[in-house]
Design a protein around this motif. Structure first.
Motif, PDB file in Angstrom:
ATOM      1  N   GLY A   3      23.872  43.976  37.647  1.00  0.00           N
ATOM      2  CA  GLY A   3      25.138  44.383  37.627  1.00  0.00           C
ATOM      3  C   GLY A   3      25.722  44.021  36.494  1.00  0.00           C
ATOM      4  N   GLY A  12      26.439  46.433  34.353  1.00  0.00           N
ATOM      5  CA  GLY A  12      27.112  47.186  33.605  1.00  0.00           C
ATOM      6  C   GLY A  12      28.495  47.337  33.477  1.00  0.00           C
ATOM      7  N   SER A  13      29.198  46.153  34.168  1.00  0.00           N
ATOM      8  CA  SER A  13      30.559  46.165  34.171  1.00  0.00           C
ATOM      9  C   SER A  13      31.025  44.781  34.484  1.00  0.00           C
ATOM     10  CB  SER A  13      31.246  47.180  35.100  1.00  0.00           C
ATOM     11  OG  SER A  13      30.826  46.674  36.332  1.00  0.00           O
ATOM     12  N   PRO A  34      36.452  45.590  37.614  1.00  0.00           N
ATOM     13  CA  PRO A  34      36.487  46.858  38.899  1.00  0.00           C
ATOM     14  C   PRO A  34      35.837  46.666  39.824  1.00  0.00           C
ATOM     15  CG  PRO A  34      35.038  47.390  36.821  1.00  0.00           C
ATOM     16  CD  PRO A  34      35.552  46.083  36.724  1.00  0.00           C
TER      17      PRO A  34
END
Ligand code: NAD
Length: 269
Positions: free
Chosen positions: A18, A20-21, A197
């Motif tokens: 996880g 990537g953000s 997000p």
């Protein structure tokens, strides 16, 4: 002559799920700043993969996959070891939130699906990542770090599925620390409300909803916390560095650092 500052993770190799953000991405960035030789990153989308490569180039090796799949976790571990030669730190971090959905707001059918999705990502994803990385971490005498939450300790930071999943993560850290000692240390970081997000479950039709888009979320979190702040992802990253660092956390295992603005001592409403 100026002597260059050596980072706390000089030459280390990590894998972040996880990454990537949000918090995972902040950890990737900070580990590289601390001198890591390379980071494997497991992501869900091509867009996240492209962004990571654009920012970090050959300092990252990106694997696309679903953390609920053992094979995908193994591919991410193998890609990291193949590119950078070893694995020092696994950061299990991919997660999904439940948007405070209360038990009685879900039908039995919704609960059935949502339990599987939320526990699948938040718990099974960590179990599978740990299993896939076990051999490489024992070989390097490395460590595992899992992202928990204030919801690993307290009620009210989510609905029953999220809170139970993060409490399960706490049990997992303790049991894995027990099983992997003395070769591998196993610890966690428990953020509180953070501007990311973080998405809702597909099973409740909330996959497009983002925690950071809840109206007044930032003000409400900040106002309710003793430190009067809502965190940014990078505010937690130093805790991962500390726990990953062999020099600075040699004697630390089965510990979770709470990075939640003082949730424990928040005023009664
Ligand atoms: N944002 C907060 O307020 C907060 C608070 C406490 C804990 N956390 C925890 O922090 C961690 C990171 O979340 P974040 O807030 O940075 O949000 P985020 O959405 O930015 O990060 C989560 C990442 O997990 C990935 N992911 C989700 N499901 C996946 C799957 N099945 N397979 C592979 N990847 C998947 C997403 O693509 C995303 O990149 C989570 O474990 C979350 O529970 C967040």
């Amino acid at each position: 002559m100026r002597v260059a500052n050596r980072g706390w993770l000089e030459g280390d190799v990590a894998l972040v799920t996880g990454g990537g953000s949000g918090i995972g991405r902040a950890v990737v960035k900070r580990f590289i700043e601390e001198g890591a030789a390379g980071i494997g990153v497991m992501v869900r989308s091509q867009e996240q993969a492209d962004n990571l490569v654009a920012e970090f180039g050959n300092q990252v090796v990106v694997s696309m996959g679903d953390v609920r799949s053992g094979a995908d976790n193994q591919l991410a571990v193998d890609a990291t070891v193949a590119r950078f030669g070893k694995l020092d730190t696994l950061v299990g971090n991919a997660g999904v939130w439940d948007f405070f959905t209360r038990l009685e707001k879900m039908s039995l059918a919704d609960l059935d699906k949502s339990f599987d999705e939320i526990f699948g990502v938040n718990v099974k994803g960590y179990v599978l990542a740990a299993r896939a990385a076990a051999e490489a971490l024992r070989a390097s005498r490395g460590s595992m770090i899992f992202t928990l939450s204030n919801s690993a300790f307290y009620a009210g930071g989510g609905g029953p599925l999220y809170v139970a999943s993060k409490h399960a993560g706490l049990g997992l850290i303790k049991q894995l620390a027990y099983e992997f000692a003395p070769e591998v240390r196993v610890n966690g970081v428990a953020p509180g409300g953070t501007v990311t997000p973080l998405r809702g479950p597909e099973s409740l039709g909330k996959q497009e909803r983002r925690l950071s888009e809840i109206p007044n979320f930032q003000e409400n979190v900040a106002n309710s916390m003793p430190l009067k702040m809502i965190a940014q992802p990078e505010d937690h990253a130093g805790h991962y560095v500390l726990l990953a660092s062999r020099a600075n956390s040699k004697a630390t295992t089965a510990v979770v650092i709470q990075s939640d603005g003082g949730w424990e001592i928040r005023p009664m409403r």
